[in-house]
Design a protein around this motif. Sequence first.
Motif, PDB file in Angstrom:
ATOM      1  N   TYR B  20      35.325   4.373  76.680  1.00  0.00           N
ATOM      2  CA  TYR B  20      36.107   5.612  75.890  1.00  0.00           C
ATOM      3  C   TYR B  20      36.426   6.665  76.986  1.00  0.00           C
ATOM      4  CZ  TYR B  20      35.592   3.488  71.621  1.00  0.00           C
ATOM      5  OH  TYR B  20      35.551   2.555  70.456  1.00  0.00           O
ATOM      6  N   ILE B  23      40.307   6.580  77.620  1.00  0.00           N
ATOM      7  CA  ILE B  23      41.212   6.941  76.317  1.00  0.00           C
ATOM      8  C   ILE B  23      40.957   8.237  76.134  1.00  0.00           C
ATOM      9  CG2 ILE B  23      41.204   6.384  73.717  1.00  0.00           C
ATOM     10  CD1 ILE B  23      40.485   3.601  74.231  1.00  0.00           C
ATOM     11  N   LEU B 198      45.608  -8.674  58.112  1.00  0.00           N
ATOM     12  CA  LEU B 198      45.250  -7.177  59.155  1.00  0.00           C
ATOM     13  C   LEU B 198      45.595  -7.595  60.383  1.00  0.00           C
ATOM     14  CD1 LEU B 198      42.801  -4.958  57.243  1.00  0.00           C
ATOM     15  CD2 LEU B 198      45.254  -4.489  57.818  1.00  0.00           C
ATOM     16  N   LEU B 199      44.911  -8.817  60.654  1.00  0.00           N
ATOM     17  CA  LEU B 199      44.832  -9.280  62.147  1.00  0.00           C
ATOM     18  C   LEU B 199      46.195  -9.704  62.623  1.00  0.00           C
ATOM     19  CD1 LEU B 199      43.198  -9.693  64.797  1.00  0.00           C
ATOM     20  CD2 LEU B 199      42.657 -12.034  63.823  1.00  0.00           C
ATOM     21  N   THR B 202      48.221  -6.492  63.125  1.00  0.00           N
ATOM     22  CA  THR B 202      48.038  -5.574  64.338  1.00  0.00           C
ATOM     23  C   THR B 202      48.578  -6.473  65.431  1.00  0.00           C
ATOM     24  OG1 THR B 202      45.853  -6.466  64.141  1.00  0.00           O
ATOM     25  CG2 THR B 202      46.305  -4.091  63.883  1.00  0.00           C
ATOM     26  N   MET B 245      49.095   6.780  68.459  1.00  0.00           N
ATOM     27  CA  MET B 245      48.826   5.298  68.121  1.00  0.00           C
ATOM     28  C   MET B 245      47.411   5.016  68.102  1.00  0.00           C
ATOM     29  SD  MET B 245      52.293   3.517  70.228  1.00  0.00           S
ATOM     30  CE  MET B 245      51.439   1.755  69.612  1.00  0.00           C
ATOM     31  N   VAL B 246      46.892   5.594  69.191  1.00  0.00           N
ATOM     32  CA  VAL B 246      45.326   5.101  68.932  1.00  0.00           C
ATOM     33  C   VAL B 246      44.473   6.025  67.936  1.00  0.00           C
ATOM     34  CG1 VAL B 246      43.057   5.610  70.364  1.00  0.00           C
ATOM     35  CG2 VAL B 246      45.322   4.879  71.636  1.00  0.00           C
ATOM     36  N   VAL B 249      45.467   4.372  64.468  1.00  0.00           N
ATOM     37  CA  VAL B 249      44.855   2.856  64.393  1.00  0.00           C
ATOM     38  C   VAL B 249      43.508   3.113  64.214  1.00  0.00           C
ATOM     39  CG1 VAL B 249      44.192   0.482  65.642  1.00  0.00           C
ATOM     40  CG2 VAL B 249      46.690   1.372  65.527  1.00  0.00           C
ATOM     41  N   GLY B 250      42.784   3.897  65.092  1.00  0.00           N
ATOM     42  CA  GLY B 250      41.283   4.098  64.932  1.00  0.00           C
ATOM     43  C   GLY B 250      40.805   4.777  63.544  1.00  0.00           C
ATOM     44  N   VAL B 253      41.103   1.788  61.116  1.00  0.00           N
ATOM     45  CA  VAL B 253      39.805   0.737  61.180  1.00  0.00           C
ATOM     46  C   VAL B 253      38.559   1.393  60.512  1.00  0.00           C
ATOM     47  CG1 VAL B 253      38.411  -0.222  62.968  1.00  0.00           C
ATOM     48  CG2 VAL B 253      40.941  -0.414  63.381  1.00  0.00           C
ATOM     49  N   VAL B 254      38.298   2.638  60.987  1.00  0.00           N
ATOM     50  CA  VAL B 254      37.152   3.313  60.630  1.00  0.00           C
ATOM     51  C   VAL B 254      37.252   3.370  58.997  1.00  0.00           C
ATOM     52  CG1 VAL B 254      35.859   5.564  60.480  1.00  0.00           C
ATOM     53  CG2 VAL B 254      36.576   4.628  62.521  1.00  0.00           C
ATOM     54  N   GLY B 257      36.685  -0.263  57.574  1.00  0.00           N
ATOM     55  CA  GLY B 257      35.334  -0.705  57.827  1.00  0.00           C
ATOM     56  C   GLY B 257      34.457   0.073  56.703  1.00  0.00           C
TER      57      GLY B 257
END
Lengths: 303, 279
Positions: B20, B23, B198-199, B202, B245-246, B249-250, B253-254, B257
Amino acid sequence: MLARLSRWFDRRGWADILIGAPYLWLLIFFLLPFLIVAAMSLGTKTPTAPPISFGGEYPLLNWDSYARVLGDGLYLRAFLTSLANAGLAMVLCLLIGYPMALGLCRVSNGWRNILLMLVILPFWTSFLLRVYAWMGLMGRNSWFNRLLTDSWNLLVPVDWAVKSVPMMNTNFAVVLVMVYTYLPFMILPLYASLERLDPTLDEAAMDLGSRPFQVFRDVTLPQSVPGIVAGGMLVFIPAAGELVIPTLVGDASSPMIGRLISDEFSAARNWPMASAVAVVLLLIMVVPTMIYSHYQAKAEGSK
Amino acid sequence: MNRRPVFLITVLCFGFAFFYIPILSMIVYSFNASRLATVWGGFSTKWYVSLMSNRQVIEALMLSLKIALVSATIATILGTMTGITLARFGKFRGRMLFTGLVTAPLIMPEVITGISSLIFFILMADWIGWPGSRGFTTITLAHITFSMVFVSTIVQARMLQADRAIEEAAMDLGSRPWQVLFDVTLPVISPAILSGWLLAFTISLDDVVITSFTTGPGATTLPLLIWSKVKLGVTPDINALATLMVLTVGMGVVVAGIVMNRAEARRRADERMAYRSND
């Protein structure tokens, strides 16, 4: 007519369509293009469009491009560089990923879910941007490079002092970024195989007098071999054919094979050469793929 | 084991720092006022402002989303068909070749897939006049081809776990095979289909190499735009774009999840209730 069609559909037509549609798609858009590439590798470069011709007495028996792949040091060096970089990245991923996967098995359930999510998260974010993030760290004036430079200068005699650590455009940078981007591929299969292990085996070994390191060496490690192989191949295979990482942070004077294929094709417009290198790369890739599927089949058989 | 695994916890901490810090550093430097991307020159949000008015970036993003939507949807349909076929149909003529065709794109280096697609499209245009020009269509076709096998892997794994007895029961009760497929099989594997989509989405949104070979004049996706700029070095506006973007997407995903975890917990609770009421 319609009734017959409907009966055909009920009996086996639906199944034929289910198999046929994806089959046909892959034949046309995957196998056919690849067969064309294989045929191209036997052609000759010409200044026409498309820049290729099949001439001579035996048009499809022209092995010149393959002779050059094997004879010209440039290609051999590129293959060796690729295999070495990918192999090194695989070993480093294993050395970092194994204790991380083992650690994930040992933390509490709540933490584990959060940490697993944190392992997977980078995988969903853009690959290109993860490579880019390292470009920012490795550059000459970045805080990271200055940190490394200052600590180096502090530790070594004055004569060895450097202005900055040369990281960008080296093979070191390629391996580092490969480890960074492919580490999740190593951790996840390792975690999957370690998580299944029976903790009472560890306890039994401890009770019988093994020390923690011996337990690891004699009990844990042998049982996780399928995970090691799966993770290793998932890192090695994409790393060996990598194009983005060597282009952005790699050393242009010792290109990796992926970059060489792309350059031969786009810059040199030498389709036969690019195709021949591609075919040889694929033939090399067959070996790790066989190892991988062998262990996958074994793992599935033991379930 | 009652000893705290100090060594393993330490490695975990270093590992996540390794994941991390790059990033985080990129995010911090996206607020850099200086034009020199790696030298700190005070806090500023000007790169975000200039990004918002950058037509090129917005158009590229739109094209990427369009390609990802179309290719993920078709790839999911084809991939689901493949997964069901491989899990249920046992032996059929040509199964060996089919299995090979489904596995090969997973291990094929992207640069080879890209070049072979491009050569294929060029020669097709030469022989039969299609595709007339490269761009949206050719990129989408290439994306479908290499993302459908990922969908198929997910669906096949889910199918192998699913209980065949339900499908057999439906058959015994007189459903036709395709009715079983739509009324029983597909609902059962729907979570796998969703993760497959989803996969595929992406993968398509993220792809550089294959897109760079199959694109044509005027069709610049977001990764291609970033790729062309990044090759020239680190710039603060790419830092800002990357941060957006990060973070998007982050967060996605969270949230996904958490939602999936809740749905899974609810499903388990429902199953328990169902079993209990049977007793």
